[in-house]
Design a protein around this motif. Structure first.
Motif, PDB file in Angstrom:
ATOM      1  N   ALA A  59      13.960  -1.028   4.049  1.00 53.28           N
ATOM      2  CA  ALA A  59      13.137  -0.820   3.052  1.00 53.28           C
ATOM      3  C   ALA A  59      11.918  -1.144   3.043  1.00 53.28           C
ATOM      4  CB  ALA A  59      13.744  -2.040   2.170  1.00 53.28           C
ATOM      5  N   LEU A  60      11.134  -0.154   2.453  1.00 54.73           N
ATOM      6  CA  LEU A  60       9.763  -0.264   2.655  1.00 54.73           C
ATOM      7  C   LEU A  60       8.918  -1.470   1.839  1.00 54.73           C
ATOM      8  CD1 LEU A  60       9.119   3.574   2.856  1.00 54.73           C
ATOM      9  CD2 LEU A  60       8.887   1.886   4.900  1.00 54.73           C
ATOM     10  N   ASP A  61       8.089  -2.256   2.279  1.00 55.79           N
ATOM     11  CA  ASP A  61       7.516  -3.108   1.327  1.00 55.79           C
ATOM     12  C   ASP A  61       6.212  -2.490   0.460  1.00 55.79           C
ATOM     13  OD1 ASP A  61       9.005  -5.527   2.102  1.00 55.79           O
ATOM     14  OD2 ASP A  61       7.808  -5.149   4.161  1.00 55.79           O
ATOM     15  N   LEU A  62       5.672  -1.493   1.120  1.00 60.41           N
ATOM     16  CA  LEU A  62       4.492  -0.821   0.543  1.00 60.41           C
ATOM     17  C   LEU A  62       4.738   0.521   0.720  1.00 60.41           C
ATOM     18  CD1 LEU A  62       1.208  -2.388   1.886  1.00 60.41           C
ATOM     19  CD2 LEU A  62       2.258  -2.693  -0.472  1.00 60.41           C
ATOM     20  N   LYS A  63       4.338   1.375  -0.504  1.00 59.87           N
ATOM     21  CA  LYS A  63       4.733   2.804  -0.443  1.00 59.87           C
ATOM     22  C   LYS A  63       3.166   3.172  -0.709  1.00 59.87           C
ATOM     23  CE  LYS A  63       9.595   2.781  -1.779  1.00 59.87           C
ATOM     24  NZ  LYS A  63      10.464   3.250  -2.749  1.00 59.87           N
ATOM     25  N   ILE A  64       2.665   4.027  -0.020  1.00 59.24           N
ATOM     26  CA  ILE A  64       1.525   4.408   0.047  1.00 59.24           C
ATOM     27  C   ILE A  64       1.436   6.124   0.025  1.00 59.24           C
ATOM     28  CG2 ILE A  64      -0.995   4.678   1.061  1.00 59.24           C
ATOM     29  CD1 ILE A  64      -0.142   1.849   2.305  1.00 59.24           C
ATOM     30  N   SER A  65       0.890   6.784  -0.878  1.00 62.42           N
ATOM     31  CA  SER A  65       0.905   7.903  -1.113  1.00 62.42           C
ATOM     32  C   SER A  65      -0.773   8.519  -1.274  1.00 62.42           C
ATOM     33  CB  SER A  65       1.482   8.665  -2.380  1.00 62.42           C
ATOM     34  OG  SER A  65       1.374   9.767  -2.538  1.00 62.42           O
ATOM     35  N   ILE A  66      -1.242   9.358  -0.369  1.00 62.33           N
ATOM     36  CA  ILE A  66      -2.494   9.962  -0.339  1.00 62.33           C
ATOM     37  C   ILE A  66      -2.450  11.514  -0.744  1.00 62.33           C
ATOM     38  CG2 ILE A  66      -4.558  10.099   0.925  1.00 62.33           C
ATOM     39  CD1 ILE A  66      -3.495   8.053   3.066  1.00 62.33           C
ATOM     40  N   VAL A  67      -3.364  11.768  -1.710  1.00 64.24           N
ATOM     41  CA  VAL A  67      -3.314  13.207  -2.347  1.00 64.24           C
ATOM     42  C   VAL A  67      -4.753  13.342  -2.386  1.00 64.24           C
ATOM     43  CG1 VAL A  67      -2.941  14.661  -4.086  1.00 64.24           C
ATOM     44  CG2 VAL A  67      -1.424  12.998  -3.652  1.00 64.24           C
ATOM     45  N   THR A  68      -5.328  14.705  -1.741  1.00 66.98           N
ATOM     46  CA  THR A  68      -6.742  15.104  -1.863  1.00 66.98           C
ATOM     47  C   THR A  68      -6.920  15.943  -2.805  1.00 66.98           C
ATOM     48  OG1 THR A  68      -6.594  15.035   0.531  1.00 66.98           O
ATOM     49  CG2 THR A  68      -8.585  15.852  -0.516  1.00 66.98           C
ATOM     50  N   ASP A  69      -8.155  15.663  -3.577  1.00 62.10           N
ATOM     51  CA  ASP A  69      -8.222  16.573  -4.787  1.00 62.10           C
ATOM     52  C   ASP A  69      -9.128  17.714  -4.595  1.00 62.10           C
ATOM     53  OD1 ASP A  69     -10.852  15.584  -4.914  1.00 62.10           O
ATOM     54  OD2 ASP A  69     -10.577  14.063  -6.654  1.00 62.10           O
ATOM     55  N   SER A  70      -9.579  18.561  -5.516  1.00 59.65           N
ATOM     56  CA  SER A  70     -10.270  19.722  -5.083  1.00 59.65           C
ATOM     57  C   SER A  70     -11.867  19.434  -4.620  1.00 59.65           C
ATOM     58  CB  SER A  70     -10.566  20.539  -6.548  1.00 59.65           C
ATOM     59  OG  SER A  70     -11.238  19.742  -7.688  1.00 59.65           O
ATOM     60  N   ASP A  71     -12.250  18.067  -5.091  1.00 55.44           N
ATOM     61  CA  ASP A  71     -13.606  17.508  -4.450  1.00 55.44           C
ATOM     62  C   ASP A  71     -13.550  16.832  -3.235  1.00 55.44           C
ATOM     63  OD1 ASP A  71     -15.245  18.628  -6.755  1.00 55.44           O
ATOM     64  OD2 ASP A  71     -14.470  16.953  -7.906  1.00 55.44           O
ATOM     65  N   PHE A  72     -12.265  16.701  -2.571  1.00 56.21           N
ATOM     66  CA  PHE A  72     -12.112  15.980  -1.426  1.00 56.21           C
ATOM     67  C   PHE A  72     -12.182  14.640  -1.336  1.00 56.21           C
ATOM     68  CE2 PHE A  72     -13.861  20.319  -0.291  1.00 56.21           C
ATOM     69  CZ  PHE A  72     -12.885  20.827   0.187  1.00 56.21           C
ATOM     70  N   ASN A  73     -11.927  13.960  -2.540  1.00 57.02           N
ATOM     71  CA  ASN A  73     -11.555  12.597  -2.762  1.00 57.02           C
ATOM     72  C   ASN A  73     -10.099  12.574  -2.762  1.00 57.02           C
ATOM     73  OD1 ASN A  73     -14.151  11.829  -3.870  1.00 57.02           O
ATOM     74  ND2 ASN A  73     -13.646  13.230  -5.611  1.00 57.02           N
ATOM     75  N   ARG A  74      -9.731  11.315  -2.033  1.00 58.94           N
ATOM     76  CA  ARG A  74      -8.456  10.849  -1.921  1.00 58.94           C
ATOM     77  C   ARG A  74      -7.880   9.986  -2.912  1.00 58.94           C
ATOM     78  NH1 ARG A  74     -10.258  10.058   4.349  1.00 58.94           N
ATOM     79  NH2 ARG A  74      -9.714  12.065   5.040  1.00 58.94           N
ATOM     80  N   LYS A  75      -6.918  10.490  -3.725  1.00 57.82           N
ATOM     81  CA  LYS A  75      -6.211   9.609  -4.627  1.00 57.82           C
ATOM     82  C   LYS A  75      -5.128   8.739  -3.819  1.00 57.82           C
ATOM     83  CE  LYS A  75      -8.739  11.507  -7.995  1.00 57.82           C
ATOM     84  NZ  LYS A  75      -9.734  11.037  -8.517  1.00 57.82           N
ATOM     85  N   ILE A  76      -5.248   7.564  -3.860  1.00 58.41           N
ATOM     86  CA  ILE A  76      -4.597   6.693  -3.057  1.00 58.41           C
ATOM     87  C   ILE A  76      -3.780   5.663  -4.051  1.00 58.41           C
ATOM     88  CG2 ILE A  76      -4.278   4.840  -1.071  1.00 58.41           C
ATOM     89  CD1 ILE A  76      -6.941   5.805  -0.147  1.00 58.41           C
ATOM     90  N   SER A  77      -2.319   6.192  -3.992  1.00 57.10           N
ATOM     91  CA  SER A  77      -1.533   5.169  -4.804  1.00 57.10           C
ATOM     92  C   SER A  77      -0.685   4.192  -3.726  1.00 57.10           C
ATOM     93  CB  SER A  77      -0.526   6.203  -5.493  1.00 57.10           C
ATOM     94  OG  SER A  77       0.495   5.418  -6.199  1.00 57.10           O
ATOM     95  N   ILE A  78      -0.648   2.970  -4.250  1.00 59.21           N
ATOM     96  CA  ILE A  78      -0.070   1.875  -3.557  1.00 59.21           C
ATOM     97  C   ILE A  78       1.048   1.249  -4.367  1.00 59.21           C
ATOM     98  CG2 ILE A  78      -0.278  -0.013  -2.030  1.00 59.21           C
ATOM     99  CD1 ILE A  78      -3.192   0.632  -1.790  1.00 59.21           C
ATOM    100  N   ILE A  79       2.078   1.303  -3.975  1.00 58.78           N
ATOM    101  CA  ILE A  79       3.244   0.804  -4.669  1.00 58.78           C
ATOM    102  C   ILE A  79       4.038  -0.508  -3.908  1.00 58.78           C
ATOM    103  CG2 ILE A  79       5.500   0.897  -5.895  1.00 58.78           C
ATOM    104  CD1 ILE A  79       4.725   3.839  -6.262  1.00 58.78           C
ATOM    105  N   GLY A  80       3.605  -1.369  -4.333  1.00 61.88           N
ATOM    106  CA  GLY A  80       4.397  -2.778  -3.688  1.00 61.88           C
ATOM    107  C   GLY A  80       5.680  -3.128  -4.192  1.00 61.88           C
ATOM    108  N   THR A  81       6.830  -3.000  -3.328  1.00 64.72           N
ATOM    109  CA  THR A  81       7.969  -3.235  -3.870  1.00 64.72           C
ATOM    110  C   THR A  81       8.591  -4.746  -3.212  1.00 64.72           C
ATOM    111  OG1 THR A  81       9.041  -1.914  -1.794  1.00 64.72           O
ATOM    112  CG2 THR A  81       8.446  -0.681  -3.857  1.00 64.72           C
ATOM    113  N   GLY A  82       9.400  -5.294  -3.925  1.00 62.15           N
ATOM    114  CA  GLY A  82       9.914  -6.708  -3.258  1.00 62.15           C
ATOM    115  C   GLY A  82       8.791  -7.571  -3.527  1.00 62.15           C
TER     116      GLY A  82
END
Length: 157
Positions: free
Chosen positions: A123-146
């Motif tokens: 099991a992962l305690d943190l799930k981090i997703s990084i998506v780059t937008d059209s302006d090269f910004n990183r949208k970082i989503s962090i999900i803490g589980t457990g």
């Protein structure tokens, strides 16, 4: 209490991405596991470089993506095990890499391309997703589980 907690952050540079990783690393007090997802070049390894800094990995260690070696280990306040599963075709290959020994260690385990992992086994305690937008910004989503993941996010955000 909900089963997970989510935070979204925009990082406009490599420096901001590393700073977020460093903040998370500095907040870690015991073994934790995290998956870091994103397309090639999204900033996964940049984030993990900051994580290593927050875990006090000595500066003379050069943090790189273990794309070909699959696993890099670094000493720190809490040891860091950095895995890159991009080149693996299925979860059975993890057995040959000694994955079972690693998951029992007292280390921070950061996994790039974690989609191959069976979360009923690890099991992962943190799930981090990084998506780059059209302006090269990183949208970082962090999900803490457990409990560990949610507690860490509560303490640092």
């Amino acid at each position: 209490m909900t089963s997970s907690m989510e935070v979204e952050i925009t990082a406009s540079s490599d420096r901001a991405t590393k700073a977020l990783g460093q903040k998370i690393g500095a907040g870690i007090v015991s073994r934790i596991s995290m998956g870091v997802s994103g397309e090639l070049g999204a900033g996964k390894t940049t984030f993990i470089k900051g994580l290593a800094k927050g875990l006090e990995v000595p500066d003379h260690y050069y943090i790189t993506s273990p794309t070909y070696t699959v696993i890099n280990e670094y000493p720190g306040r809490i040891p860091l095990i950095h895995m890159d599963l991009y080149r693996l075709s299925d979860s059975e290959e993890l057995e040959y890499l000694g994955f079972d020994d690693l998951i029992g260690s007292c280390a921070v385990i950061a996994v790039e391309w974690p989609e191959i992992i069976d979360e009923t086994i690890f099991a992962l305690d943190l799930k981090i997703s990084i998506v780059t937008d059209s302006d090269f910004n990183r949208k970082i989503s962090i999900i803490g589980t457990g409990l560990k993941g949610k507690k860490l996010l509560n303490n640092i955000i």
